[in-house]
Design a protein around this motif. Structure first.
Motif, PDB file in Angstrom:
ATOM      1  N   LYS A   1     -10.474   8.290   5.771  1.00 30.19           N
ATOM      2  CA  LYS A   1      -9.127   8.340   5.782  1.00 30.19           C
ATOM      3  C   LYS A   1      -8.763   9.811   6.369  1.00 30.19           C
ATOM      4  CE  LYS A   1      -4.732   7.937   3.822  1.00 30.19           C
ATOM      5  NZ  LYS A   1      -4.052   8.134   2.432  1.00 30.19           N
TER       6      LYS A   1
ATOM      7  N   LEU B   1      -7.270   1.070   1.286  1.00 33.73           N
ATOM      8  CA  LEU B   1      -8.554   1.656   1.155  1.00 33.73           C
ATOM      9  C   LEU B   1      -9.098   0.863  -0.089  1.00 33.73           C
ATOM     10  CD1 LEU B   1      -7.565   3.841   2.960  1.00 33.73           C
ATOM     11  CD2 LEU B   1      -8.981   5.454   1.682  1.00 33.73           C
TER      12      LEU B   1
ATOM     13  N   ALA C   1     -14.567   6.099   1.838  1.00 32.60           N
ATOM     14  CA  ALA C   1     -13.496   5.580   2.484  1.00 32.60           C
ATOM     15  C   ALA C   1     -12.282   6.569   2.676  1.00 32.60           C
ATOM     16  CB  ALA C   1     -13.047   4.363   2.063  1.00 32.60           C
TER      17      ALA C   1
END
Length: 480
Positions: free
Chosen positions: A307, A296, A303
């Motif tokens: 995830k 990431l 982000a």
């Protein structure tokens, strides 16, 4: 001044316990509680101090702001030596010697890696030195300025020449037009122990390794992998492991490109001390592979949340992702994961309004990032569609697992023996006289700058009269 991230260069991803403790204490002086790890095996510190102020606290490190990026950290697969399968002749001592020769701060990205390991990507640098099967010799793959394609240097490079060749290439970096030119400059300027490449680089296929927890390492020793879910490494914990390393006479702490730490060489009789330390800090060292193998962008909460959303879906659906790696990005390469989730920029006409983001899903050929060939699996999809698409790709991966070739050839690259890179030097096979296009052959009325292909077919070696047709492309191989 807005907080920015300071990069602390950690050459080759290798840090001594004392050095890590210095960095931790500097971060504590800034009233921080944690630091981050970067994807090029560097350490990142959120700070509003100037580079000069931080340099006063850490005088032995090369430091700059992430937004500046004048210098680059050298990436190496030292972290995998002695704990993961590797090239037989390449050990930790060889990496350390090579890295020691870099007595300058590189401005271009340099990778020094073993092709038999998977933990550290091979081709994410601008100069990528990759170990060959021949002891102490390396392939070199370059990504030249203005190009995203890799080109292979025409000869194997000796271990002890890596730093000086890298320095010379950096000096000419902005002026390099082609690899042929760089090859001749290097052999004019340096005494190099090059060797002819006898076979193309073969990269064995192996599933991505599990790199966390306490693991056996040789006779009576262990290695410990530490992963922090949000990449915010607690300073008190880092200080404690630095002290314990010193107590156990462990001289190196390794950083991985996956923003994790590996400590090698823990004596068996001291394993309990480490387990006690982990327990005291409440450290979990058995994360599921569902969430472990992700790359990431640093300090990107959006982000990280994406995830978490995807991992929750994987877990609820009992999906295995062992051996796969995932990346979340905004479209900046080069990539080094099996599957990439690209966030699309918003359309220009509606940027003043808030709209739902869309994503592209890409995966690489055979799910092998070393092939560097990515293909689209889905485009412009909503977030809610991503879990299903990734689960489909996971099933596809396992359905073809075992059908991979035993090894893969490196990306297409210049190869003098196949005329992929034209070397303007040709050699007579009988007397070893060299025709160099830069100088021509005035005695035979061949002007300087005349490529060998344009030399008349009637041309003969000026020494032994061997015909032009017998000349062969030359790879200069000076002695050490």
């Amino acid at each position: 001044m807005k907080k920015d991230l300071l990069r602390v260069m950690v050459k080759g991803g290798i840090c001594s316990p004392s050095e890590l403790k210095q960095i931790v204490e500097a971060a504590e002086a800034m009233k921080l509680s944690s630091i981050l790890l970067g994807s090029r095996q560097d350490i990142l510190i959120p700070s509003k101090l100037s580079v000069k102020e931080i340099n006063d606290q850490l005088p032995n490190f090369n430091i700059e702001y992430v937004s500046n990026r004048k210098y680059q950290n050298i990436v190496s697969s030292y972290v995998s030596a002695d704990i993961l399968p590797g090239t037989p002749w390449l050990n930790g001592a060889t990496y350390l010697y090579i890295l020691e020769q870099f007595r300058y701060h590189p401005k271009i990205e340099i990778n020094i890696t073993d092709p038999r390991q998977r933990l550290v990507p091979l081709f994410t640098g601008q100069l990528n030195f990759i170990a060959s099967e021949q002891e102490d010799y390396w392939y070199l793959y370059l990504r030249l300025p203005g190009s995203d394609k890799l080109q292979r240097y025409p000869v194997w490079v000796h271990s002890w020449d890596i730093s000086k060749l890298a320095r010379l290439i950096e000096d000419y970096w902005e002026d390099i037009d082609d690899l042929e030119e760089m090859f001749f400059i290097a052999n004019e300027k340096l005494e190099l122990n090059n060797r002819t490449i006898s076979k193309p680089l073969q990269i064995p296929f192996t599933p991505f390794p599990y790199y966390e927890g306490m693991n056996k390492m040789g006779l009576g020793q262990y290695w410990l992998g530490l992963y922090w879910r949000n990449n915010c490494y607690d300073l008190n914990f880092l200080k404690a492991i630095s002290d314990l390393c010193l107590e156990c006479r462990i001289g190196k702490i390794c950083l991985t490109p996956w923003k994790s730490l590996i400590i090698k060489g823990i004596p068996g009789e001291q394993k309990l001390l480490w387990e006690k330390l982990l327990g005291n800090f409440g450290i979990n060292v058995r994360h599921s592979s569902l969430e472990l193998n992700w790359h990431l962008p640093v300090a990107n909460e959006e982000a990280l949340e994406l995830k978490r959303y995807l991992v929750r879906n994987f877990d609820q659906n009992d999906i295995s992702t062992y051996g796969l790696t995932f990346g979340i990005t905004s479209g900046y390469g080069p990539y080094f994961t099996s599957i990439v989730i690209e966030k699309n920029p918003p359309p220009k006409v509606v940027r003043e309004f808030e709209i739902r983001p869309t994503y592209n899903v890409l995966y690489c050929e055979d799910f092998d990032p070393n092939k560097l060939e990515y293909q689209n699996y889905a485009q412009d999809v909503d977030k809610i569609e991503l879990p299903g698409l990734l689960m489909e790709l996971s099933r596809l991966y396992f359905s073809q697992l075992g059908e991979h070739r035993a090894s893969t050839t490196a990306p297409a690259s210049p190869d003098p023996s196949r005329n992929q890179v034209r070397i303007n030097a040709f050699q007579c096979p009988d007397c070893l006289t060299i025709y160099d296009s830069r100088y021509g052959d005035e005695a035979a009325d061949v002007a300087p700058g005349t490529p060998f292909e344009q030399v008349p077919d009637s041309y003969e070696c000026p020494v032994c009269e061997c015909p032009k047709s017998a000349f062969r492309i030359m790879v200069i191989e000076p002695t050490a």
